[in-house]
Design a protein around this motif. Structure first.
Motif, mmCIF file in Angstrom:
data_model
loop_
_atom_site.group_PDB
_atom_site.id
_atom_site.type_symbol
_atom_site.label_atom_id
_atom_site.label_comp_id
_atom_site.label_asym_id
_atom_site.label_seq_id
_atom_site.Cartn_x
_atom_site.Cartn_y
_atom_site.Cartn_z
ATOM 1 N N GLU A 168 0.826 -1.210 0.000
ATOM 2 C CA GLU A 168 0.000 0.000 0.000
ATOM 3 C C GLU A 168 0.864 1.265 0.000
ATOM 4 O O GLU A 168 0.384 2.345 -0.371
ATOM 5 C CB GLU A 168 -0.926 -0.003 1.215
ATOM 6 C CG GLU A 168 -2.009 -1.076 1.138
ATOM 7 C CD GLU A 168 -2.927 -1.041 2.350
ATOM 8 O OE1 GLU A 168 -2.710 -0.169 3.222
ATOM 9 O OE2 GLU A 168 -3.845 -1.879 2.420
ATOM 10 N N LEU A 169 2.121 1.119 0.418
ATOM 11 C CA LEU A 169 3.056 2.247 0.375
ATOM 12 C C LEU A 169 3.646 2.431 -1.020
ATOM 13 O O LEU A 169 4.412 3.370 -1.257
ATOM 14 C CB LEU A 169 4.195 2.033 1.380
ATOM 15 C CG LEU A 169 3.811 1.955 2.858
ATOM 16 C CD1 LEU A 169 5.041 1.593 3.702
ATOM 17 C CD2 LEU A 169 3.215 3.270 3.332
ATOM 18 N N GLY A 170 3.322 1.509 -1.931
ATOM 19 C CA GLY A 170 3.830 1.581 -3.294
ATOM 20 C C GLY A 170 5.038 0.700 -3.539
ATOM 21 O O GLY A 170 5.631 0.748 -4.627
ATOM 22 N N LEU A 171 5.414 -0.120 -2.551
ATOM 23 C CA LEU A 171 6.581 -0.982 -2.699
ATOM 24 C C LEU A 171 6.189 -2.319 -3.318
ATOM 25 O O LEU A 171 5.076 -2.809 -3.120
ATOM 26 C CB LEU A 171 7.240 -1.215 -1.327
ATOM 27 C CG LEU A 171 7.720 0.059 -0.610
ATOM 28 C CD1 LEU A 171 8.261 -0.275 0.768
ATOM 29 C CD2 LEU A 171 8.773 0.774 -1.446
ATOM 30 N N ARG A 172 7.127 -2.930 -4.063
ATOM 31 C CA ARG A 172 6.833 -4.209 -4.702
ATOM 32 C C ARG A 172 7.908 -5.266 -4.444
ATOM 33 O O ARG A 172 7.621 -6.463 -4.538
ATOM 34 C CB ARG A 172 6.673 -4.010 -6.223
ATOM 35 C CG ARG A 172 5.407 -3.299 -6.627
ATOM 36 C CD ARG A 172 4.150 -4.110 -6.354
ATOM 37 N NE ARG A 172 4.144 -5.368 -7.067
ATOM 38 C CZ ARG A 172 3.687 -5.532 -8.318
ATOM 39 N NH1 ARG A 172 3.239 -4.483 -9.000
ATOM 40 N NH2 ARG A 172 3.674 -6.722 -8.881
ATOM 41 N N SER A 173 9.142 -4.839 -4.135
ATOM 42 C CA SER A 173 10.192 -5.824 -3.885
ATOM 43 C C SER A 173 11.193 -5.268 -2.875
ATOM 44 O O SER A 173 11.252 -4.055 -2.638
ATOM 45 C CB SER A 173 10.906 -6.205 -5.185
ATOM 46 O OG SER A 173 11.471 -5.064 -5.816
ATOM 47 N N SER A 174 11.976 -6.186 -2.272
ATOM 48 C CA SER A 174 12.967 -5.751 -1.288
ATOM 49 C C SER A 174 14.118 -6.742 -1.227
ATOM 50 O O SER A 174 13.992 -7.903 -1.644
ATOM 51 C CB SER A 174 12.331 -5.611 0.111
ATOM 52 O OG SER A 174 12.026 -6.884 0.653
ATOM 53 N N LEU A 175 15.226 -6.254 -0.666
ATOM 54 C CA LEU A 175 16.396 -7.095 -0.473
ATOM 55 C C LEU A 175 17.031 -6.681 0.846
ATOM 56 O O LEU A 175 17.284 -5.498 1.074
ATOM 57 C CB LEU A 175 17.392 -6.899 -1.626
ATOM 58 C CG LEU A 175 18.674 -7.741 -1.583
ATOM 59 C CD1 LEU A 175 18.348 -9.232 -1.656
ATOM 60 C CD2 LEU A 175 19.594 -7.345 -2.745
ATOM 61 N N SER A 176 17.268 -7.667 1.740
ATOM 62 C CA SER A 176 17.814 -7.374 3.065
ATOM 63 C C SER A 176 19.041 -8.228 3.325
ATOM 64 O O SER A 176 19.068 -9.415 2.990
ATOM 65 C CB SER A 176 16.763 -7.654 4.151
ATOM 66 O OG SER A 176 15.568 -6.939 3.919
ATOM 67 N N ALA A 177 20.061 -7.613 3.937
ATOM 68 C CA ALA A 177 21.298 -8.320 4.265
ATOM 69 C C ALA A 177 21.624 -8.104 5.736
ATOM 70 O O ALA A 177 21.492 -6.985 6.251
ATOM 71 C CB ALA A 177 22.453 -7.820 3.400
ATOM 72 N N PRO A 178 22.061 -9.140 6.438
ATOM 73 C CA PRO A 178 22.392 -8.993 7.857
ATOM 74 C C PRO A 178 23.711 -8.252 8.058
ATOM 75 O O PRO A 178 24.604 -8.312 7.210
ATOM 76 C CB PRO A 178 22.503 -10.445 8.336
ATOM 77 C CG PRO A 178 22.974 -11.185 7.123
ATOM 78 C CD PRO A 178 22.282 -10.519 5.955
ATOM 79 N N LEU A 179 23.810 -7.549 9.172
ATOM 80 C CA LEU A 179 25.063 -6.923 9.580
ATOM 81 C C LEU A 179 25.699 -7.852 10.609
ATOM 82 O O LEU A 179 25.238 -7.927 11.742
ATOM 83 C CB LEU A 179 24.810 -5.546 10.200
ATOM 84 C CG LEU A 179 24.010 -4.542 9.366
ATOM 85 C CD1 LEU A 179 23.832 -3.248 10.141
ATOM 86 C CD2 LEU A 179 24.695 -4.273 8.040
ATOM 87 N N VAL A 180 26.722 -8.561 10.208
ATOM 88 C CA VAL A 180 27.328 -9.571 11.072
ATOM 89 C C VAL A 180 28.778 -9.218 11.348
ATOM 90 O O VAL A 180 29.555 -8.985 10.423
ATOM 91 C CB VAL A 180 27.252 -10.978 10.436
ATOM 92 C CG1 VAL A 180 27.888 -12.010 11.349
ATOM 93 C CG2 VAL A 180 25.798 -11.349 10.149
ATOM 94 N N ALA A 181 29.137 -9.162 12.641
ATOM 95 C CA ALA A 181 30.521 -8.923 13.063
ATOM 96 C C ALA A 181 30.947 -10.107 13.919
ATOM 97 O O ALA A 181 30.447 -10.294 15.025
ATOM 98 C CB ALA A 181 30.630 -7.628 13.854
ATOM 99 N N ARG B 201 10.485 -7.903 -8.768
ATOM 100 C CA ARG B 201 11.649 -8.639 -9.284
ATOM 101 C C ARG B 201 12.789 -7.692 -9.678
ATOM 102 O O ARG B 201 13.434 -7.879 -10.702
ATOM 103 C CB ARG B 201 11.249 -9.528 -10.473
ATOM 104 C CG ARG B 201 10.327 -10.661 -10.075
ATOM 105 C CD ARG B 201 9.817 -11.410 -11.279
ATOM 106 N NE ARG B 201 8.894 -10.589 -12.072
ATOM 107 C CZ ARG B 201 7.611 -10.396 -11.756
ATOM 108 N NH1 ARG B 201 7.102 -10.980 -10.682
ATOM 109 N NH2 ARG B 201 6.834 -9.637 -12.500
ATOM 110 N N ARG B 202 12.999 -6.690 -8.850
ATOM 111 C CA ARG B 202 14.030 -5.699 -9.177
ATOM 112 C C ARG B 202 15.430 -6.170 -8.801
ATOM 113 O O ARG B 202 16.417 -5.728 -9.385
ATOM 114 C CB ARG B 202 13.726 -4.374 -8.452
ATOM 115 C CG ARG B 202 14.684 -3.255 -8.809
ATOM 116 C CD ARG B 202 14.592 -2.921 -10.273
ATOM 117 N NE ARG B 202 15.815 -2.348 -10.835
ATOM 118 C CZ ARG B 202 16.881 -3.022 -11.256
ATOM 119 N NH1 ARG B 202 16.933 -4.336 -11.161
ATOM 120 N NH2 ARG B 202 17.914 -2.384 -11.760
#
Length: 241
Positions: free
Chosen positions: A116-129, A145-146
């Motif tokens: 509803e915010l207009g978003l269609r795809s996403s990609l997330s990466a963990p911050l690992v130390a 599918r971006r």
């Protein structure tokens, strides 16, 4: 991602690597995180916004840096619901890709609201130390599918460097905290030694007896030996005046 984008990512990796050895202040790290999100949004084509999720001092999940308001809104939905791709990447320490919010069924309530915010795809990466997951870096797009393997590689690069900055901040804080504890310990030892000397001179007793007098006074007044010592030293200073 074209060759220009790849070249830019490589150059950024070199710049981050040179900076990663520095012990950073909180302000510097905040600036670095803002830079990381901005560069991620610029480097990965088709990105509607980028952000970093961390824990704040109260142990709450917050968006520590974001390029656009829509990122903060999509993130806030995840925090409220307690579920979503960014949180999954953090918890599972792996890349999480959503090709289309309209068809992905892993987080249906979040996906519906985010769409509803207009978003269609996403990609997330963990911050690992090391062995610690510190948070997650994510990008959103208004197109389905971006994101693909090349974008995954690029986001992992940014996430790795952001984790290094955060790890360095933790190192700085730990060094500062250890130094303060050492200084406090030295101050306490000095004031107790000084108080013992005052008692020894004033009452003509040995060091052991002087310390026992300090301890007895502390117990009688429900305080610490250090406080007892400060009182003795303070009273002697006032007398000299």
């Amino acid at each position: 991602m074209n060759s220009t984008d790849t070249s830019l990512a490589d150059e950024l990796a070199v710049a981050f690597a040179r900076a990663s050895g520095l012990l950073l202040s909180a302000d510097t790290v905040h600036t670095a995180l803002q830079l990381s999100t901005s560069l991620a949004a610029l480097t990965i084509p088709g990105t509607a916004g980028s952000g970093i999720t961390l824990l704040n001092a109260q142990g709450e999940r917050v968006t520590a840096a974001a390029t656009d308001a829509v990122v903060e809104q999509a993130d806030a939905l995840q925090y409220r619901l307690g579920t979503g791709p960014c949180l999954a990447a953090w918890a599972e320490r792996c890349l999480v890709r959503v090709d289309d919010l309209h068809t992905d069924d892993r987080w249906p309530e979040w996906a519906g609201n985010a769409a509803e915010l207009g978003l269609r795809s996403s990609l997330s990466a963990p911050l690992v130390a090391g062995s610690t997951a510190l948070g997650a870096l994510k990008v959103y797009s208004t197109r389905p599918r971006r994101f693909g393997p090349e974008e995954e590689h690029c986001l992992t690069l940014f996430a790795t460097q952001a984790a290094i900055f955060l790890s360095n901040l933790r190192t700085t804080e730990e060094v500062d905290r250890a130094g303060e504890l050492l200084r406090k310990s030295m101050r306490e030892r000095d004031v107790v030694a000084l108080a013992k000397g005052v008692i020894m001179a004033r009452e003509e007793v040995d060091e052991r007896t002087a310390f026992l007098k300090l301890a007895a006074w502390a117990q009688e007044h429900g305080t610490t030996v250090r406080r007892s010592a400060e009182r003795v030293v303070g009273s002697t200073t006032r007398r000299r005046r």
